[in-house]
Design an enzyme around this catalytic site. Structure first.
Site, short mmCIF file in Angstrom:
data_model
loop_
_atom_site.label_atom_id
_atom_site.label_comp_id
_atom_site.label_asym_id
_atom_site.label_seq_id
_atom_site.Cartn_x
_atom_site.Cartn_y
_atom_site.Cartn_z
N ASP A 13 0.81 -1.23 0.00
CA ASP A 13 0.00 0.00 0.00
C ASP A 13 0.84 1.28 0.00
O ASP A 13 0.44 2.31 0.54
CB ASP A 13 -0.97 0.02 1.19
CG ASP A 13 -1.88 -1.18 1.19
OD1 ASP A 13 -2.25 -1.64 0.10
OD2 ASP A 13 -2.22 -1.67 2.29
N GLY A 15 1.51 3.00 -2.59
CA GLY A 15 1.11 3.89 -3.68
C GLY A 15 1.65 3.38 -5.01
O GLY A 15 1.85 4.15 -5.96
N LYS A 16 1.85 2.05 -5.10
CA LYS A 16 2.41 1.46 -6.32
C LYS A 16 1.49 1.68 -7.51
O LYS A 16 1.96 1.93 -8.62
CB LYS A 16 2.64 -0.05 -6.11
CG LYS A 16 3.62 -0.38 -5.00
CD LYS A 16 3.72 -1.87 -4.75
CE LYS A 16 2.46 -2.50 -4.23
NZ LYS A 16 2.04 -2.07 -2.89
N GLY A 40 -4.50 -4.37 -3.91
CA GLY A 40 -5.49 -3.32 -4.15
C GLY A 40 -4.74 -2.07 -4.55
O GLY A 40 -4.12 -1.43 -3.71
N HIS A 41 -4.70 -1.78 -5.83
CA HIS A 41 -3.91 -0.65 -6.34
C HIS A 41 -4.86 0.46 -6.80
O HIS A 41 -5.71 0.25 -7.66
CB HIS A 41 -3.00 -1.11 -7.48
CG HIS A 41 -1.95 -2.09 -7.03
ND1 HIS A 41 -1.00 -2.60 -7.87
CD2 HIS A 41 -1.70 -2.64 -5.81
CE1 HIS A 41 -0.22 -3.42 -7.19
NE2 HIS A 41 -0.63 -3.46 -5.94
N GLN A 221 1.96 -6.05 -3.24
CA GLN A 221 2.43 -6.18 -1.85
C GLN A 221 3.73 -5.37 -1.65
O GLN A 221 3.90 -4.34 -2.29
CB GLN A 221 2.60 -7.66 -1.46
CG GLN A 221 1.28 -8.39 -1.29
CD GLN A 221 0.64 -8.87 -2.59
OE1 GLN A 221 1.28 -9.50 -3.40
NE2 GLN A 221 -0.63 -8.57 -2.78
N THR A 236 2.88 -12.54 2.67
CA THR A 236 2.04 -13.16 1.65
C THR A 236 2.79 -14.38 1.10
O THR A 236 3.90 -14.68 1.56
CB THR A 236 1.64 -12.13 0.56
OG1 THR A 236 0.60 -12.70 -0.23
CG2 THR A 236 2.83 -11.73 -0.32
N THR A 298 -9.74 -4.96 1.55
CA THR A 298 -10.60 -5.47 2.62
C THR A 298 -11.27 -4.37 3.45
O THR A 298 -12.12 -4.67 4.28
CB THR A 298 -9.77 -6.34 3.59
OG1 THR A 298 -8.72 -5.51 4.14
CG2 THR A 298 -9.15 -7.53 2.90
N PRO A 301 -8.79 -1.00 8.75
CA PRO A 301 -7.92 0.14 9.08
C PRO A 301 -6.46 -0.32 9.04
O PRO A 301 -6.14 -1.40 9.55
CB PRO A 301 -8.34 0.55 10.49
CG PRO A 301 -9.28 -0.48 10.98
CD PRO A 301 -9.69 -1.37 9.84
P1 GDP Z 1 -0.77 0.30 -3.53
O1 GDP Z 1 -1.36 -0.96 -3.04
O2 GDP Z 1 0.70 0.38 -3.26
O3 GDP Z 1 -1.09 0.61 -4.97
O4 GDP Z 1 -1.45 1.47 -2.65
P2 GDP Z 1 -3.01 1.62 -2.32
O5 GDP Z 1 -3.70 2.11 -3.52
O6 GDP Z 1 -3.52 0.41 -1.64
O7 GDP Z 1 -2.94 2.72 -1.20
C1 GDP Z 1 -2.40 3.99 -1.42
C2 GDP Z 1 -3.49 5.03 -1.14
O8 GDP Z 1 -2.90 6.31 -1.08
C3 GDP Z 1 -4.52 5.11 -2.26
O9 GDP Z 1 -5.74 5.51 -1.71
C4 GDP Z 1 -3.97 6.22 -3.16
O10 GDP Z 1 -4.97 6.90 -3.89
C5 GDP Z 1 -3.36 7.14 -2.13
N1 GDP Z 1 -2.17 7.89 -2.57
C6 GDP Z 1 -1.18 7.51 -3.40
N2 GDP Z 1 -0.21 8.46 -3.47
C7 GDP Z 1 -0.63 9.46 -2.64
C8 GDP Z 1 -0.07 10.71 -2.26
O11 GDP Z 1 1.02 11.09 -2.64
N3 GDP Z 1 -0.80 11.46 -1.37
C9 GDP Z 1 -1.99 11.06 -0.86
N4 GDP Z 1 -2.62 11.86 -0.01
N5 GDP Z 1 -2.56 9.89 -1.23
C10 GDP Z 1 -1.88 9.10 -2.08
P1 IMO Z 2 -0.96 -4.19 -2.24
O1 IMO Z 2 -0.51 -4.75 -3.56
C1 IMO Z 2 -0.96 -4.62 2.10
C2 IMO Z 2 -1.13 -8.71 3.68
C3 IMO Z 2 -2.39 -9.14 4.40
C4 IMO Z 2 -1.80 -10.13 5.39
C5 IMO Z 2 -0.69 -10.79 4.58
C6 IMO Z 2 -1.08 -12.13 3.96
O2 IMO Z 2 -2.25 -3.48 -2.30
O3 IMO Z 2 0.14 -3.41 -1.59
P2 IMO Z 2 -2.60 -12.77 1.86
O4 IMO Z 2 -4.05 -12.55 1.60
O5 IMO Z 2 -1.71 -12.19 0.83
O6 IMO Z 2 -2.28 -14.20 2.13
O7 IMO Z 2 -2.31 -11.99 3.23
O8 IMO Z 2 -0.35 -9.88 3.56
N1 IMO Z 2 -1.34 -8.17 2.31
C7 IMO Z 2 -1.24 -6.88 1.99
N2 IMO Z 2 -1.01 -5.80 2.75
N3 IMO Z 2 -1.08 -4.48 0.76
C8 IMO Z 2 -1.27 -5.57 -0.02
O9 IMO Z 2 -1.27 -5.50 -1.36
C9 IMO Z 2 -1.42 -6.83 0.59
N4 IMO Z 2 -1.64 -8.07 0.12
C10 IMO Z 2 -1.59 -8.88 1.18
O10 IMO Z 2 -3.02 -8.06 5.03
O11 IMO Z 2 -1.20 -9.44 6.45
MG MG Z 3 -2.93 -1.60 -1.84
#
Ligand code: GDP
Ligand code: IMO
Ligand code: MG
Length: 426
Positions: A13, A15-16, A40-41, A221, A236, A298, A301
């Site tokens: 998470d 911000g990939k 979840g990207h 991840q 994971t 999911t 928090p």
């Molecule tokens: P990923 O799994 O690495 O792609 O990241 P996620 O999308 O799960 O979580 C990143 C969250 O931060 C998302 O809601 C993005 O829209 C948000 N985000 C990404 N870059 C930035 C940033 O520079 N600033 C802020 N405020 N939000 C960001």
């Molecule tokens: P992105 O690509 C954050 C975590 C789960 C759990 C562990 C194992 O959005 O960054 P799994 O379902 O993979 O067997 O769960 O890994 N986890 C993540 N945490 N971002 C993710 O993906 C994740 N994918 C799995 O919360 O702790």
């Molecule tokens: Mg994510």
């Protein structure tokens, strides 16, 4: 030759999705190499928000080839939902290709994930990821291609597998099993939908690289969730680290010439396991609220804490990072001072390297430096020079502590809120 791997430097998470989408404008090909619908990207463009789970974050560009590589475990139902969801919003998915070799996530994998997580308390996403990879390694799994080429062989093996899995689910756990015929009918109808997308993706990616096209490998991840190098067992079941890009797509390591680590300006983690810089007080809550730190997959928090440079140095080493993309800097806008963990204290000793053993990590106390905040809104800043002096000093401190320079800084979730210091595909 231009092949770039993008990896999460922390616990996911980072911000990939946002950075991949930003870079995809200049890329010819974006490739997912591991994970599944646990990812979840998020991509935000103007007032539209897209949540991608299995589809590469380059999909918004119709001319960018998007590849789901052999290392990705595919839940066909989820993938079809995602394709249809994008199509309903006017996004063309004709540029999507999926590997014949990608292993299937089947309904019994999701059931087993749910049951087993109650016992192991890892806090998985319940998407069937662990059980699907376990079957792959155990050679009892199925691949997308099995449903196309050798259907009779598939049916026979699948019947046996459903019986075996039912025995575990019913006899060991006392829960309802699956009906073979029902599952088979579902899979056969799903594969009809997905067939046009299937390809020999290793060859496609190899040819793209050979032709000098710009290829971006999008990790899911993060480094500390890696099955081998992460905080095992709280990880994971795949290799999100840069090496995973080779085995998860079928290209050789000599093809890769750059590795970008996506670094959130603070740290978050979803699920269980040690987290030395976690803030369980109101500061942590402030980060959660300002950063909207709730899981994309999911809704859970996310646990929040200060930036941890010990983790980042480890990520530099394990992935061979050449560049950093620092995200969510704007979330720190209002802090008077900001802390960075530079080492751990364990049993009276100072540790500068990430510990090998999880029991040690669990007892590590962070050693912090404290730097002044900038206390101004940076969400509209478009160049590095324009950033407040203290924001630049924070970034430069990260560069100094990791030994790697940033190429990109994100100051908001939108595509346009991205500052480029060094062009990635030049
Ligand atoms: P990923 O799994 O690495 O792609 O990241 P996620 O999308 O799960 O979580 C990143 C969250 O931060 C998302 O809601 C993005 O829209 C948000 N985000 C990404 N870059 C930035 C940033 O520079 N600033 C802020 N405020 N939000 C960001
Ligand atoms: P992105 O690509 C954050 C975590 C789960 C759990 C562990 C194992 O959005 O960054 P799994 O379902 O993979 O067997 O769960 O890994 N986890 C993540 N945490 N971002 C993710 O993906 C994740 N994918 C799995 O919360 O702790
Ligand atoms: Mg994510």
């Amino acid at each position: 030759m231009s092949a770039v791997v993008l990896v999460g430097a922390q616990w996911g998470d980072e911000g990939k999705g946002k950075i991949t989408d930003f870079l995809a404008e200049r890329a010819d090909c974006v490739v997912r190499y591991q994970g599944g619908s646990n990812a979840g990207h998020t991509v935000e463009v103007q007032n539209e928000k897209f949540m991608l789970h299995l589809i590469p974050s380059g999909i918004l560009y119709p001319n960018t080839l998007c590849v789901v590589g052999n290392g990705v475990v595919v839940d066909m139902g989820k993938l079809i939902e995602e394709i249809q969801g994008l199509q309903a919003r006017g996004i063309d998915t004709g540029n999507l290709c999926i590997s014949f070799r990608a292993p299937l996530v089947l309904p019994y994998h999701k059931k087993l994930d749910e049951i087993e997580d109650r016992k192991s308390c890892i806090g998985t996403t319940k998407r069937g990821i662990g059980p699907a990879y376990a079957d792959k390694i155990n050679r009892t799994g199925f691949r997308l291609g099995d449903l196309v080429v050798d259907r009779d062989g598939f049916k026979e093996r699948f019947k046996q597998q459903v019986e075996d899995k039912n025995r575990i689910i019913q006899e060991l756990y006392g829960e309802a099993g699956f009906d073979y015929k029902e599952l088979l009918d579902q899979l056969l109808s799903q594969i009809e939908f997905l067939k046009p997308y299937l390809a020999d993706t290793s060859l496609l990616v190899h040819n793209a690289i050979k032709e000098g096209k710009r290829v971006l490998f999008e990790g899911a991840q993060g480094t500390l969730l890696d099955i081998d190098h992460g905080t095992y067992p709280y990880v994971t079941s795949s290799n999100p680290t840069a090496g995973g890009a080779c085995v998860g797509t079928g290209i050789g390591p000599t093809c890769i010439n750059q590795v970008i680590g996506v670094v959130k300006a603070y740290t978050t983690r979803v699920g269980e396991g040690p987290f030395p810089t976690e803030l369980t007080d109101e500061l942590g809550e402030t980060l959660r609220q300002k950063g909207v730190e709730f899981g994309t997959t999911t809704g859970r928090p996310r646990r929040c804490g200060w930036l941890d440079a010990v983790i980042l140095r480890y990520a530099v080493r394990i992935n061979g990072l050449t560049d950093l993309a620092i995200t969510k800097l704007d979330v720190l806008d209002s802090f008077e001072t900001i802390k960075i963990c530079v080492a751990y204290r364990y049993d009276g000793q100072l540790l500068e390297e990430f510990p090998e053993n999880l029991a040690i990590l669990g007892k590590c106390e962070p050693v912090y430096i404290e730097v002044p905040g900038w206390q101004q809104d940076i969400t509209g800043v478009t160049s590095y020079e324009e950033l407040p002096a203290n924001a630049k000093a924070y970034i430069e401190k990260i560069e100094e502590l990791t030994g790697v320079k940033q190429a990109l800084v994100a100051v908001g979730p939108k595509r346009s809120q991205t500052i480029v210091s060094r062009q990635i595909f030049d």
